[in-house]
Structures are given as structure tokens and as C-alpha cells.
Design a protein around this motif. Structure first.
Motif, PDB file in Angstrom:
ATOM      1  N   SER A 147      -8.785 -21.273  21.782  1.00  0.00           N
ATOM      2  CA  SER A 147      -9.529 -21.863  22.912  1.00  0.00           C
ATOM      3  C   SER A 147     -10.699 -22.690  22.411  1.00  0.00           C
ATOM      4  O   SER A 147     -10.942 -23.798  22.890  1.00  0.00           O
ATOM      5  CB  SER A 147     -10.108 -20.776  23.825  1.00  0.00           C
ATOM      6  N   GLY A 191     -10.633 -26.615  22.912  1.00  0.00           N
ATOM      7  CA  GLY A 191     -11.644 -27.130  23.829  1.00  0.00           C
ATOM      8  C   GLY A 191     -12.334 -28.374  23.295  1.00  0.00           C
ATOM      9  O   GLY A 191     -12.725 -29.262  24.061  1.00  0.00           O
ATOM     10  N   GLY A 195      -3.574 -27.764  34.774  1.00  0.00           N
ATOM     11  CA  GLY A 195      -2.760 -28.977  34.689  1.00  0.00           C
ATOM     12  C   GLY A 195      -3.488 -30.185  35.267  1.00  0.00           C
ATOM     13  O   GLY A 195      -3.491 -31.268  34.678  1.00  0.00           O
ATOM     14  N   GLY A 227     -11.223 -25.063  26.527  1.00  0.00           N
ATOM     15  CA  GLY A 227     -10.040 -24.752  25.718  1.00  0.00           C
ATOM     16  C   GLY A 227      -9.044 -23.882  26.482  1.00  0.00           C
ATOM     17  O   GLY A 227      -7.830 -23.997  26.289  1.00  0.00           O
ATOM     18  N   LEU A 228      -9.558 -23.042  27.383  1.00  0.00           N
ATOM     19  CA  LEU A 228      -8.662 -22.179  28.167  1.00  0.00           C
ATOM     20  C   LEU A 228      -7.701 -23.007  29.019  1.00  0.00           C
ATOM     21  O   LEU A 228      -6.589 -22.569  29.321  1.00  0.00           O
ATOM     22  CB  LEU A 228      -9.479 -21.264  29.078  1.00  0.00           C
ATOM     23  N   LEU A 287      -6.194 -25.678  28.142  1.00  0.00           N
ATOM     24  CA  LEU A 287      -5.043 -26.018  27.301  1.00  0.00           C
ATOM     25  C   LEU A 287      -4.233 -24.760  26.975  1.00  0.00           C
ATOM     26  O   LEU A 287      -3.002 -24.798  26.948  1.00  0.00           O
ATOM     27  CB  LEU A 287      -5.513 -26.732  26.030  1.00  0.00           C
ATOM     28  N   ARG A 288      -4.937 -23.639  26.758  1.00  0.00           N
ATOM     29  CA  ARG A 288      -4.225 -22.379  26.463  1.00  0.00           C
ATOM     30  C   ARG A 288      -3.352 -21.942  27.640  1.00  0.00           C
ATOM     31  O   ARG A 288      -2.285 -21.376  27.451  1.00  0.00           O
ATOM     32  CB  ARG A 288      -5.211 -21.241  26.113  1.00  0.00           C
ATOM     33  N   ALA A 289      -3.833 -22.191  28.867  1.00  0.00           N
ATOM     34  CA  ALA A 289      -3.067 -21.795  30.061  1.00  0.00           C
ATOM     35  C   ALA A 289      -1.697 -22.457  30.069  1.00  0.00           C
ATOM     36  O   ALA A 289      -0.723 -21.875  30.553  1.00  0.00           O
ATOM     37  CB  ALA A 289      -3.836 -22.201  31.320  1.00  0.00           C
ATOM     38  N   ILE A 290      -1.621 -23.669  29.508  1.00  0.00           N
ATOM     39  CA  ILE A 290      -0.355 -24.409  29.504  1.00  0.00           C
ATOM     40  C   ILE A 290       0.446 -24.078  28.241  1.00  0.00           C
ATOM     41  O   ILE A 290       1.655 -23.886  28.287  1.00  0.00           O
ATOM     42  CB  ILE A 290      -0.632 -25.926  29.613  1.00  0.00           C
ATOM     43  N   ARG A 291      -0.249 -23.970  27.115  1.00  0.00           N
ATOM     44  CA  ARG A 291       0.463 -23.712  25.851  1.00  0.00           C
ATOM     45  C   ARG A 291       0.956 -22.272  25.735  1.00  0.00           C
ATOM     46  O   ARG A 291       1.975 -22.013  25.126  1.00  0.00           O
ATOM     47  CB  ARG A 291      -0.476 -23.992  24.664  1.00  0.00           C
ATOM     48  N   ASN A 292       0.191 -21.320  26.278  1.00  0.00           N
ATOM     49  CA  ASN A 292       0.587 -19.905  26.166  1.00  0.00           C
ATOM     50  C   ASN A 292       0.339 -19.189  27.490  1.00  0.00           C
ATOM     51  O   ASN A 292      -0.616 -18.424  27.630  1.00  0.00           O
ATOM     52  CB  ASN A 292      -0.207 -19.235  25.031  1.00  0.00           C
ATOM     53  N   PRO A 293       1.234 -19.431  28.469  1.00  0.00           N
ATOM     54  CA  PRO A 293       0.992 -18.864  29.813  1.00  0.00           C
ATOM     55  C   PRO A 293       1.016 -17.334  29.828  1.00  0.00           C
ATOM     56  O   PRO A 293       0.537 -16.735  30.789  1.00  0.00           O
ATOM     57  CB  PRO A 293       2.140 -19.441  30.663  1.00  0.00           C
ATOM     58  N   LEU A 316      -0.535 -15.262  27.744  1.00  0.00           N
ATOM     59  CA  LEU A 316      -1.628 -14.629  26.982  1.00  0.00           C
ATOM     60  C   LEU A 316      -2.255 -13.462  27.760  1.00  0.00           C
ATOM     61  O   LEU A 316      -2.185 -13.415  28.988  1.00  0.00           O
ATOM     62  CB  LEU A 316      -2.677 -15.679  26.593  1.00  0.00           C
ATOM     63  N   VAL A 360      -8.744 -11.495  26.608  1.00  0.00           N
ATOM     64  CA  VAL A 360      -9.497 -12.748  26.404  1.00  0.00           C
ATOM     65  C   VAL A 360     -10.853 -12.659  27.136  1.00  0.00           C
ATOM     66  O   VAL A 360     -11.891 -13.041  26.577  1.00  0.00           O
ATOM     67  CB  VAL A 360      -8.673 -13.978  26.850  1.00  0.00           C
TER      68      VAL A 360
END
Lengths: 205, 205
Positions: free
Chosen positions: A169, A173, B110, B173-174, B176-182, B184, B189
Motif C-alpha cells: 500500500s 500509494g 475503481g 495505496g489501498l 490500488l490494493r483493493a483492485i490488485r488483491n480483492p 486481502l 490491514v
């Protein structure tokens, strides 16, 4: 005239053509977005025919897959180098500085953010991005396992995965910060990242 | 028939129409990207004519500006609430949990990522995004100033801005993480974010 695709000269030529297409496509995706970057536009930027592009890549998703794979290879190499260091923690802190500066490059950031934006609505791109992410997270998690085992800290999977997610993250970010605040103080961000990462990965629990 | 735009009924009707357009546009930007989401598509999704949309918004950039402003208003309200709390540090740690969960929502993520991707190639959108970011960073920085002054820690501008940047990187950064690693582990976290934020903002230097 036919050429034998297995000769070293032909393989090197093919690799160079693929790299040329990836660079042109990266520029087009950045400048026009995934949908605006047609194969026709990419072929003009690469200085070759659309037919040539299709010889190397079936479609735009295949080009994205190759860009993502190239980035993944770099990350896996970096992660392996950190694991091989005599002091994994200091290697991680040292390499974090490069990671911050790389992610703050506006063109790198724009392309990576565009690929994730496309993944949020295109299942084929989502599949590519998520498969690469699993490899990346697994490699970073293994690096943290070795780092923490050396220090005698807990190395259960859930702890390692949580720390890896938070590290991801932080670094990802920066891709958004590079675009939202291009004037940010890079040196200061590097210094704070290094301090935060040290505390994060050496937490005893 | 003309209506007086200043009557309370007409103002409330206009506000509700604008909200309806923003929701439809948010869905279209998420599903089709900024370029794929034409005013015609947005008008269909909103259940009103394109002319009606243009009555409220000059173009798609103006719709993006309204979405960004709505998000900024929420952030400024949150920041003001934290500053007004009796213990600013504990308020920040408590509200961080909501912030993590909100940013991990895939649709929110998104849309926000799409807007930043567009900002990286569209100067009009970049201007909107950067102006909002300056307000947001300045408000968060002021919140940290009060938090740190209460604890007797240094409050020079460069320190506060650096900490604010790193906080912003973590939370953004979260997206992008939400899309790359739904998949998690959200709870983990949240817990690690709270620990890291506490250490970050209470660093004495």
C-alpha cells in the motif's frame, strides 16, 4: 523468404522487436489510456505495421500482460537480491529509497495507474494483474520471513501477509501521489519511508 | 413555463438532479473509463436528456470537478472532526479504521483510480485533482500540527508535510490494493495501519 525462428540472431531480433512494441505501447497507454491506444496508434508509435504487432501480440491484453510480466520480473529480482544480502533488513531499507524514487516518476506512475484502472473494469486485465500480484506478494512475504527469522521475531503467515500488504500500500500509494502532488519533497518522503518500514517489519509480534 | 431558480423547492430539486447525475457519471466512469463514458451514456444512466446534463455541467471535466469536490468536502469534514476531538491522536487512530475500509471498497477504488489515471494525461483534470489535493494535504497537515503540539513534538512545516505525504501514500495505496488483491485480510490491514500511524505521527523529531 523464411527465417528460422530458433537461430540466436532471429531470437535476439524478436526480443528487440517485442521490447520496441512494449515501449511504444507503454507510451500510448499512458498518453491515450488503454481504450484510446488502438493497435493502429501503437504500430505508428513503434514504426512498424499493425500486422507486425499482431505477429508478436494477439491483442492489447497480451501487450498489457507482457508489461506486467516485465515489472514482475524486476520486482522478483529485487526481492531475491534482498534475500541474498548478509543483512536483509538493511538491504530492504537501502533499496526502499530507489523504490520510492522509481514510483514517484510521473510516466511510470501514469502507466501503472492506467493498468490498474483498466483492471477494475476489464476481467481479462484483472486476471493478469492479480496473478502477477500474487507472485509479487508471495516473494516479498518470503523476504520478510527470512528477515524476521534472523531477528527471532514471529513469522506466521498471517503476520507476514499483513505486513506485506501494508508495504505494498505504501509503495503503490506513491504512484497516485506522483500524479496528485508532483512537487512533493522526495528526500523527506524517502527518509520517513525508511523509518516507518524499519519499525513495521521489526515489530516483534 | 419558467421557474424561479432561487426558491427553496427549486434549489433542492437542482441539488437532487446534480446528485443523480454525479451518481450516474461515477458509475459510467468506473465501468467504461473517462473516455468511454460519453455524455450520451451518462444521460441514459441518469434517466434524463443530454440537454439536461449540460444544463447542470458544461462538460465531463466539470462532472469530474464536482465528484472530486464532493470527496474533498468529506475529507475536510473528517479532518475538522478529528481536530475538534479531545484527544486528536486517538480520534485519528479510530477514524483510520473507517478510512481503510472505505478505500478498500472496489467501486470507490475503481472510480478514484480512473480519475487519477485521467489526470496523468489530461491537464484540465490534473488541475482539478491537484487543487483539491492541496486543500486536503493542508487540512491534514494542520490536524497533525495540533496533534503534535499537544504532545510537545516538533511541528515545523517540512516535518508535518512529510508525515502528511506518507499518510496519504498509505491510504491511497489501498485504492490500488483493493483492485490488485480483492481478498486481502481487511482486519489485519486495519490493525497494522493503526500501529504504523501511531508510530509515524508521534515520532518526536
Amino acid at each position: 523468404m523464411t527465417t528460422d525462428p530458433c537461430t540466436p540472431a532471429e531470437r535476439s531480433r524478436a526480443a528487440s522487436r517485442r521490447a520496441q512494441i512494449l515501449q511504444a505501447a507503454s507510451d500510448c497507454f499512458h498518453d491515450h489510456g488503454f481504450h484510446g491506444a488502438s493497435i493502429s496508434l501503437i504500430s505508428k508509435a513503434a514504426g512498424m505495421s499493425a500486422g507486425h504487432i499482431y505477429h508478436y501480440f494477439e491483442n492489447k491484453e497480451a501487450i498489457i500482460a507482457a508489461i506486467v510480466e516485465r515489472d514482475l520480473d524486476r520486482l522478483l529480482t529485487l526481492s531475491a537480491e534482498m534475500r541474498a544480502a548478509s543483512d536483509v533488513l538493511e538491504a530492504l531499507i537501502g533499496r526502499a529509497a530507489e523504490g520510492v524514487i522509481d514510483n514517484l516518476d510521473p510516466r511510470t506512475a501514469g502507466l501503472k495507474v492506467e493498468i490498474v484502472a483498466e483492471a477494475s473494469r476489464n476481467p481479462a486485465v484483472a486476471k493478469i494483474v492479480r496473478a502477477a500480484d500474487r507472485c509479487c506478494m508471495s516473494s516479498l512475504s518470503e523476504t520478510l520471513r527470512i528477515l524476521r527469522a534472523n531477528k527471532g521475531h514471529s513469522t506466521d503467515d498471517a503476520t507476514l501477509q499483513g505486513m506485506t500488504e501494508v508495504l505494498a500500500s505504501m509503495f503503490e500509494g506513491l504512484l497516485l501521489r506522483a500524479i496528485r502532488n508532483p512537487d512533493l519533497d522526495r528526500d523527506r518522503v524517502v527518509a520517513i519511508f525508511q523509518r516507518v518500514i524499519r519499525q513495521l517489519v521489526t515489530d516483534p509480534n
